[in-house]
Enzyme design. Structure first.
Site, short mmCIF file in Angstrom:
data_model
loop_
_atom_site.label_atom_id
_atom_site.label_comp_id
_atom_site.label_asym_id
_atom_site.label_seq_id
_atom_site.Cartn_x
_atom_site.Cartn_y
_atom_site.Cartn_z
N GLY A 115 0.81 -1.22 0.00
CA GLY A 115 0.00 0.00 0.00
C GLY A 115 0.83 1.26 0.00
O GLY A 115 1.83 1.40 -0.71
N PRO A 226 12.40 1.54 22.67
CA PRO A 226 12.98 2.76 23.26
C PRO A 226 12.11 3.45 24.30
O PRO A 226 12.63 4.11 25.19
CB PRO A 226 13.19 3.66 22.03
CG PRO A 226 12.18 3.19 21.04
CD PRO A 226 12.10 1.70 21.24
N GLU A 295 3.75 -7.70 17.41
CA GLU A 295 4.75 -7.42 18.44
C GLU A 295 4.46 -8.19 19.72
O GLU A 295 5.39 -8.59 20.43
CB GLU A 295 4.79 -5.91 18.71
CG GLU A 295 5.99 -5.45 19.52
CD GLU A 295 6.11 -3.94 19.54
OE1 GLU A 295 6.89 -3.40 18.73
OE2 GLU A 295 5.42 -3.30 20.36
#
Length: 351
Positions: A115, A226, A295
Site C-alpha cells: 500500500g 525505546p 509485536e
C-alpha cells in the site's frame, strides 16, 4: 620590708597573709593551667603539615565515595542471562565487529512494503546503503504488492543486491499484521535460506542515520523498545488476556522488545516466524488478536526463547517524551515518530 603590706602587722595578721598567699598561689596555678590548656588546644587545631595532609586526604576520600554513590548506574552491557546488550560505541561492540568483519558473512535485510508504505522504500534503502553493514555482502529482500514502486532501480554498491518478492495485496493494517509472520516464514524458506546466513527483518518506514555494523550479529537478535527501556516490568504492554496465545503471566518477561528490527541466523529466524504465525492463527481461529498485534506474539516467543544478542534502543529510536536517552541514534522510526507528534507537527512533517 615584707613582700606584702599585710606582713607589717603582728602574728595574727601574718597568719591571714599566709592564707591569702596560698589562695594567690592556687589562683595563679589555675591561670597558668588555663593558659596552657588554650595553647594545647591551638596546637591540636593547627596540625603538623603531615597530619593536615592526611586529614585532607581522608576528606577527599569521603567526598569521592559520596560522588560514587551519587553517580548513575553504568549502562548495562549484558542481560541477566549473559547475552550481550549492544551499544555501538563500546569496546565490546568494537571487538564484535572485528570478530565478524573478516568472516565474509552474507546477510539479508527484509522489509514488507504494501500500500502507501511504498513511499518509504527509497529513503530506507539509500540510508541502508550508507549505514547498514558497510563493506559487507548484503541482499535486500523487499516483499511487496507493488513491484513498480522500485522503478527506476536504486543504484547499489559492490556486493549489494536487491531482490523483490511479490506478495498478494493486503488492504488494512489488521490484515497486514495477521499475515506478516507467515509471509516472513515463507520468504525465509524460499528463497532466503539458500542465499544468506543471517536475516534481519525491519519496518520499511525507518531510516538508518548512523552506522549499524557487525556488532548486531547473533543467533537470535532482538531490539529493546525505546519507550519502555528502563521502565518497571508492570509498564510493559504484554498481552494479558489469558485466552490469547500471546498471553504473558505476571512473573514472566525481562524486557519489552520492538518489532521494528529483529533477526539472527536464518534457521533461528525461520523458527521464530513459523512459531509466531501459528500463535496468530490459533488466535484468529478463536476470533482474537493480541493488542500489540505481531509485536505481542514476538515478545511471547522471545520470553520462551531468550535472544542471544540484545540491541539497545540505539537500534530502534524515535523522538517522544517517553523515549530513552541514547548516546547515538542509529535507526529511527519515521512511522512511530509521526505517532508521537501532535496534530500540528503531523501536518508539518506530512505524516
Amino acid at each position: 620590708m615584707a613582700l606584702f603590706p599585710f606582713c607589717k602587722t603582728p602574728a595574727g595578721a601574718v597568719r591571714v597573709t599566709r592564707i591569702q598567699l596560698v589562695l594567690y598561689c592556687c589562683l595563679l596555678s589555675l591561670i597558668i593551667y588555663f593558659l596552657h590548656g588554650r595553647k594545647v588546644g591551638v596546637n591540636v587545631k593547627s596540625l603538623h603539615p603531615y597530619f593536615h595532609a592526611m586529614e585532607m586526604a581522608r576528606g577527599r576520600e569521603r567526598t569521592d565515595m559520596a560522588a560514587v554513590k551519587a553517580a548513575p548506574a553504568q549502562t548495562p552491557l549484558e542481560t541477566p542471562w549473559g547475552a550481550p546488550l549492544v551499544w555501538g560505541d563500546t569496546r565490546n561492540s568494537a571487538w564484535r565487529r572485528a570478530k565478524f568483519a573478516q568472516q565474509g558473512i552474507r546477510t539479508g535485510l527484509l522489509a514488507l512494503v504494501v500500500g502507501t508504505y511504498a513511499q518509504f522504500i527509497r529513503r530506507f534503502l539509500s540510508s541502508a546503503e550508507t549505514h547498514f553493514l558497510p563493506g559487507q555482502m548484503v541482499t535486500y529482500y523487499i516483499l511487496t504488492d507493488n513491484p513498480r514502486s522500485l522503478d527506476p532501480p536504486i543504484e547499489l554498491g559492490p556486493e549489494r543486491q536487491l531482490k523483490v518478492v511479490p506478495v498478494a495485496e493486503m488492504p488494512g493494517w489488521g490484515r497486514l499484521a495477521q499475515r506478516r509472520m507467515a509471509l516472513l516464514a515463507d520468504a525465509i524458506r524460499d528463497p532466503i535460506s539458500s542465499e544468506v546466513e543471517y536475516i534481519f527483518c525491519a519496518d520499511i518506514d525507518q531510516e538508518f542515520v548512523a552506522p549499524v555494523g557487525e556488532e548486531i550479529f547473533g543467533d537470535l537478535v532482538a531490539t529493546l523498545h525505546p519507550e519502555l527501556y528502563g521502565m518497571p516490568r508492570n509498564a510493559f504492554p504484554y498481552e494479558v488476556e489469558e485466552v490469547s496465545s500471546a498471553c504473558v503471566e505476571e512473573d514472566e518477561g525481562d524486557y519489552y522488545y520492538t518489532s521494528e528490527l529483529y533477526g539472527g541466523l536464518v534457521s533461528e529466524m525461520y523458527k521464530l516466524a513459523r512459531a509466531c504465525s501459528l500463535l496468530i492463527l490459533q488466535d484468529q481461529a478463536n476470533g482474537l488478536m493480541a493488542r500489540g498485534l505481531e509485536e505481542s506474539y514476538l515478545n511471547r516467543y522471545l520470553i520462551n526463547h531468550r535472544p542471544t544478542c540484545v540491541l539497545s534502543p540505539e537500534y530502534s529510536w524515535w523522538d517522544s517524551d517517553l523515549a530513552a536517552d541514547v548516546p547515538v541514534q542509529r535507526l529511527v522510526s519515521l512511522g512511530r515518530q509521526c505517532e508521537a507528534f501532535d496534530k500540528h507537527k503531523r501536518e508539518e512533517h506530512k505524516c
